[in-house]
Every structure is written in structure tokens, then in C-alpha cells.
Design a protein around this motif. Structure first.
Motif, PDB file in Angstrom:
ATOM      1  N   ASP A  62      16.609 -18.194   9.044  1.00 36.86           N
ATOM      2  CA  ASP A  62      15.801 -17.210   9.759  1.00 36.86           C
ATOM      3  C   ASP A  62      14.661 -16.796   8.843  1.00 36.86           C
ATOM      4  N   THR A  64      12.346 -14.737   9.219  1.00 34.00           N
ATOM      5  CA  THR A  64      11.967 -13.321   9.210  1.00 34.00           C
ATOM      6  C   THR A  64      12.785 -12.535   8.198  1.00 34.00           C
ATOM      7  N   ASP A  65      13.775 -13.182   7.605  1.00 39.08           N
ATOM      8  CA  ASP A  65      14.655 -12.576   6.609  1.00 39.08           C
ATOM      9  C   ASP A  65      14.311 -13.157   5.247  1.00 39.08           C
ATOM     10  N   ASP A  68      16.932 -15.137   3.487  1.00 41.88           N
ATOM     11  CA  ASP A  68      17.205 -16.429   4.100  1.00 41.88           C
ATOM     12  C   ASP A  68      16.103 -17.439   3.767  1.00 41.88           C
ATOM     13  N   ASN A 107       5.653 -11.175   8.928  1.00 41.63           N
ATOM     14  CA  ASN A 107       6.810 -11.697   8.187  1.00 41.63           C
ATOM     15  C   ASN A 107       6.974 -13.196   8.375  1.00 41.63           C
TER      16      ASN A 107
END
Length: 244
Positions: A62, A64-65, A68, A107
Motif C-alpha cells: 500500500d 499510501t503507507d 509499506d 502521499n
């Protein structure tokens, strides 16, 4: 554009432009790290590559993390080519943008590529070279109503492209960007014929590009055929309409 012996990480490689890039890089001999969110689609792309006698593996993450993203970089390992293709676009007038949507665009479209370059470019430099290609958009250069969040995130990515090119040029790492115009992707599949024609008519060539056409430019910039090109934002957009 022989890329035999190289490893390439392509983000957002399970559909559209990213999938086309992954397939073309594999055909040129690169081992491809296919990134995406959907494991089934990721395995399908890996299967296509392997059916052609090439090597690939899938890593789910992911983007956006931040944690991650760094995990993806670690799982990818030593890569020679990084294609920052994954992105999001929501077209809304400024009055309807939300802080959450703005953060999501920044992001995914800007911060994730920054984190991957920060994590992977030093290794490229230590090994004597590498290539990074960021996928931007024509909307970053052409003001279009409703594209504020998307265009801003990609304009920032284009400036980072130029900065990274300057920072890494003397270490053998080239950094470029491709700015596609209207392209046939899963996002255009939901458009009716009239809307798609209206989009096509915004280009001088008056047509929508296929993902493979954009991928050709990306793979060229990633390869040694573009050995003296860095810090460039290449428009692959069917040309701009003239005045008059």
C-alpha cells in the motif's frame, strides 16, 4: 534496448500503463518486480511474463503507507530500474476537494516515489548506475479545471525528477519523467464514446493513446539507449493543439 541482467521495479504494474511497462521491460530481458495492491492481478501479470520465458515476481504494498513503501523497497532488493508509475486521480473543483483527498494524492503520487528513490537510488549509485523513470501527466503543465490535487502532486514529482537528476548525475544514475496525455486505461473504460472523443480531441493527433505507446517511451528512457538523457520530462500526449 537490451536490459538482460537488470532488475526493474514497476509500481502500479497490474493494469494500464504499468502493466504495459512491466511486459515490455521483461521482453527486453529485465527481471521485473511487479508491484500492486491486488494479488490476483499481480499473479496474472507475473504469469504473462513467465509465459514469455522471462522472470518476474509480485510484491503487494500500500503506497499510501510510508512503512509499506519502505517494505516494498526492501523486498525489491537491488534494482537497476525504478518506474514510479502508481498513482491516483480524482477530478474535482477546488471547492469540493477535501483535506483527506489532497493528502491521498500527495502521499501516493509524490511521497511514495520520494521514499522509493531515497531508499533505492543510493544502491544504484554504489553499483555504478541505474535509471529512474517517474510517470507524470500532461495536466501538470496544462491548467485544466478540476485537476488541482492531481496536477499539483505530479508537478511536484516533475520538480523532484529534475532535482534527483542533478543530485545523482555524477554517480551514474539517470532520472527522467514521462508525461502522458489521454491514454486508454481502466479509468477510460467507463467513459461513453462521446466523452472519450472529447478527450481525444484535446490532442493535436485527436486520439487516445494505448498504454503500450506510453510504455515504449518509459522503457526507452529506462534503457541505455537514453544514456545521455537525464532530468527530462517527455510528453507522450499526441501533441498540443495550435491556435488558429
Amino acid at each position: 534496448m537490451n536490459l538482460s541482467g537488470s532488475t526493474a521495479l514497476v509500481t502500479g504494474a497490474t493494469a494500464g500503463i504499468g502493466r504495459a511497462v512491466a511486459l515490455q521491460l521483461a521482453r527486453e530481458g529485465a527481471e521485473v518486480v511487479v508491484h500492486g495492491r491486488d494479488a490476483d492481478r499481480g499473479r496474472a501479470v507475473v504469469g504473462e511474463i513467465e509465459a514469455g520465458g522471462r522472470a518476474a515476481r509480485f510484491v503487494q504494498a500500500d503506497l499510501t503507507d510510508a512503512a509499506d513503501v519502505l517494505r516494498l523497497a526492501e523486498r525489491a532488493g537491488e534494482v537497476d530500474v525504478l518506474v514510479n508509475n502508481a498513482g491516483i486521480y480524482r477530478f474535482l473543483p477546488t471547492s469540493q476537494m477535501t483535506a483527506e483527498l489532497f493528502d491521498l494524492h500527495m502521499n501516493l503520487n509524490t511521497k511514495a516515489p520520494y521514499l522509493l528513490v531515497r531508499a533505492l537510488a543510493p544502491g544504484m549509485a554504489e553499483r555504478g548506475g541505474g535509471s529512474i523513470v517517474n510517470v507524470s501527466t500532461l495536466a501538470a503543465a496544462v491548467p485544466t479545471k478540476g485537476t488541482g490535487m492531481y496536477a499539483a502532486s505530479k508537478a511536484a514529482l516533475e520538480q523532484l525528477t529534475r532535482v534527483w537528476a542533478a543530485e545523482y548525475a555524477d554517480q551514474g544514475v539517470r532520472v527522467n519523467a514521462v508525461a502522458p496525455g489521454p491514454t486508454r486505461t481502466p479509468g477510460t473504460d467507463d467513459m461513453d464514446a462521446a466523452t472519450l472523443k472529447a478527450v481525444a480531441d484535446t490532442t493535436a493527433m485527436r486520439r487516445v493513446a494505448e498504454p503500450a505507446e506510453v510504455a515504449e517511451a518509459i522503457v526507452f528512457l529506462a534503457s541505455d539507449r537514453a544514456s545521455d538523457i537525464t532530468g527530462v520530462v517527455l510528453e507522450v500526449a499526441g501533441g498540443r493543439l495550435g491556435i488558429g
